[in-house]
Design an enzyme around this catalytic site. Sequence first.
Site, PDB file in Angstrom:
ATOM      1  N   LYS A  85       0.550  -1.213   0.097  1.00 10.39           N
ATOM      2  CA  LYS A  85       0.501  -0.673   0.362  1.00 10.39           C
ATOM      3  C   LYS A  85       0.927   1.400  -0.137  1.00 10.39           C
ATOM      4  O   LYS A  85       2.271   1.471  -0.018  1.00 10.39           O
ATOM      5  CB  LYS A  85      -0.817   0.021   1.593  1.00 10.39           C
ATOM      6  CG  LYS A  85      -0.177   0.328   2.308  1.00 10.39           C
ATOM      7  CD  LYS A  85      -1.028  -0.271   3.726  1.00 10.39           C
ATOM      8  CE  LYS A  85      -0.638  -0.444   4.884  1.00 10.39           C
ATOM      9  NZ  LYS A  85      -0.874  -0.711   5.675  1.00 10.39           N
TER      10      LYS A  85
ATOM     11  N   ARG B 144      -9.907  -0.151  15.139  1.00  9.77           N
ATOM     12  CA  ARG B 144     -10.142   0.706  13.854  1.00  9.77           C
ATOM     13  C   ARG B 144     -11.337   0.172  12.890  1.00  9.77           C
ATOM     14  O   ARG B 144     -12.907   0.996  13.017  1.00  9.77           O
ATOM     15  CB  ARG B 144      -8.976   0.485  13.206  1.00  9.77           C
ATOM     16  CG  ARG B 144      -8.745   2.025  12.035  1.00  9.77           C
ATOM     17  CD  ARG B 144      -7.306   2.134  12.092  1.00  9.77           C
ATOM     18  NE  ARG B 144      -6.668   0.452  11.276  1.00  9.77           N
ATOM     19  CZ  ARG B 144      -5.217   0.343  10.788  1.00  9.77           C
ATOM     20  NH1 ARG B 144      -4.708   1.144  10.646  1.00  9.77           N
ATOM     21  NH2 ARG B 144      -5.376  -0.168   9.869  1.00  9.77           N
TER      22      ARG B 144
ATOM     23  N   TYR C 116      16.597  30.561   5.578  1.00  3.71           N
ATOM     24  CA  TYR C 116      15.574  31.752   5.739  1.00  3.71           C
ATOM     25  C   TYR C 116      15.504  32.017   7.575  1.00  3.71           C
ATOM     26  O   TYR C 116      15.407  30.502   8.605  1.00  3.71           O
ATOM     27  CB  TYR C 116      13.751  30.398   5.748  1.00  3.71           C
ATOM     28  CG  TYR C 116      12.991  30.705   4.439  1.00  3.71           C
ATOM     29  CD1 TYR C 116      13.111  31.320   3.228  1.00  3.71           C
ATOM     30  CD2 TYR C 116      13.097  29.046   3.677  1.00  3.71           C
ATOM     31  CE1 TYR C 116      12.588  31.695   2.462  1.00  3.71           C
ATOM     32  CE2 TYR C 116      12.792  29.570   2.295  1.00  3.71           C
ATOM     33  CZ  TYR C 116      12.441  30.951   1.570  1.00  3.71           C
ATOM     34  OH  TYR C 116      11.824  30.888   0.410  1.00  3.71           O
TER      35      TYR C 116
ATOM     36  N   MET D 223      11.698  24.974   1.003  1.00  2.00           N
ATOM     37  CA  MET D 223      11.193  24.300   0.416  1.00  2.00           C
ATOM     38  C   MET D 223      12.178  23.032  -0.945  1.00  2.00           C
ATOM     39  O   MET D 223      12.369  21.896  -1.411  1.00  2.00           O
ATOM     40  CB  MET D 223       9.955  24.463  -0.453  1.00  2.00           C
ATOM     41  CG  MET D 223       9.070  23.526  -1.888  1.00  2.00           C
ATOM     42  SD  MET D 223       7.874  24.527  -2.941  1.00  2.00           S
ATOM     43  CE  MET D 223       7.238  25.482  -1.086  1.00  2.00           C
TER      44      MET D 223
HETATM   45  C1  PLP Z   1      -0.409  -1.596   6.986  1.00  6.87           C
HETATM   46  C2  PLP Z   1      -1.303  -3.238   7.334  1.00  6.87           C
HETATM   47  C3  PLP Z   1      -0.321  -3.755   7.738  1.00  6.87           C
HETATM   48  C4  PLP Z   1       1.161  -4.081   6.539  1.00  6.87           C
HETATM   49  O1  PLP Z   1       1.848  -3.542   8.572  1.00  6.87           O
HETATM   50  P1  PLP Z   1       3.429  -3.626   8.882  1.00  6.87           P
HETATM   51  O2  PLP Z   1       3.677  -3.065   9.895  1.00  6.87           O
HETATM   52  O3  PLP Z   1       3.695  -2.181   7.743  1.00  6.87           O
HETATM   53  O4  PLP Z   1       3.882  -5.052   8.491  1.00  6.87           O
HETATM   54  C5  PLP Z   1      -0.808  -5.074   7.823  1.00  6.87           C
HETATM   55  N1  PLP Z   1      -2.193  -5.409   8.249  1.00  6.87           N
HETATM   56  C6  PLP Z   1      -3.307  -4.647   8.076  1.00  6.87           C
HETATM   57  C7  PLP Z   1      -4.181  -5.082   8.303  1.00  6.87           C
HETATM   58  C8  PLP Z   1      -2.428  -3.131   7.271  1.00  6.87           C
HETATM   59  O5  PLP Z   1      -3.403  -2.382   7.448  1.00  6.87           O
END
Ligand code: PLP
Length: 358
Positions: free
Chosen positions: A38, A131, A250, A298
């Site tokens: 992701k 969550r 800056y 930046m």
């Molecule tokens: C992002 C995520 C993971 C991976 O977690 P890491 O700490 O990066 O290994 C696994 N399960 C869910 C549901 C996640 O959102």
Amino acid sequence: MSGAERALASIDEGAIERNCRRLLDLTDGSVELCAVVKADGYGHGAAAAAAAALRGGATWLAVATAGEAVALRDEGLDGRVLVMGALTNADLEAAVGADADVVVWTRELAQAASRLRGARMHVKLDTGMGRLGTKDAELARALLDGPVAGVMTHFATADEEGDELFGEQLERFGDFVAGLDEELVVHAANSAATFRDPAAHFDMVRCGIAIYGLDPFGSDPSERGIEPALRLDSWVAALRRFEAGDGAGYGRRWRAPEPTWVATVPIGYGDGWRRGLSNDCDVLIGGRRHPVVGTVSMDNITVDVGPEPAVAVGDPVTLIGSQGEERILAEEVARRLGTINYEVTCGLSPRVRRLHRR
Ligand SMILES: *Cc1c(COP(=O)(O)O)cnc(C)c1O
């Protein structure tokens, strides 16, 4: 890198492959690895990271959004893809249309997903993350009556060694999955849980941070047998002499206490090198550490290279990675920012080109 571009993130795909093998080595032979790619592979490039992970033995990929699943398919990646995030009905359609598995925890979600042809669902139990997922084991059990491929949960504190919640979550999930259909893929562990406790491995581990060679506990990744896949380099674009009292950047947040030389390096918060690092990080030039002085702007940072520098315009500058014996880890940058390594690599902006090497 010799001034060809401002800043470059180089990703060693071999390191991702080796990290995946290392994670699989921690598990017993029947456990599958789901590589979490992701957020553009935690900033490493999702498609390249996914391909490297599959070469390293991963059999599943996971993303957070439907768009990320579609993008993986567009890049020609096949095999199982799990979309872990919350999805609108339109997202559900896109995800299932991309032949990805989706996560459900309400009747509404499960109904919407089951109406789609070829849908495969994973029922998520909230064992303490608070969550996504349902806390209601009865409901979760009822949702199993559908096109369900898996059952999952997610740990809130796997990275906090000694914390009690981890054990409680593991127990709740263990109770729920005891006696479930053998066909279901049962999964819970993120990277930290994968290192921490084999009892959390079940049928599959979902590892993100560790496949990139970043330590889920925030220490030195080599202690756990993984290696960082990403390095970040820029170059010395200008070098100027400072008299005592001259200010850099800056707000003149730094003034030379005595005569010195200051290098200007063309990377800044527009590239994801955060402003919180003003007067508070080092970079490597010529195999030595030098402090960033003044405000991160930046597009540029300024670096005190000392009164008699062995530094020239065009020299490579390493912000994450090693030069000779010296090394700067993403974990160090994170510590200085009061954040976690995840945010450091995810935060590198699209302006930084990613160069993938096998
Ligand atoms: C992002 C995520 C993971 C991976 O977690 P890491 O700490 O990066 O290994 C696994 N399960 C869910 C549901 C996640 O959102």
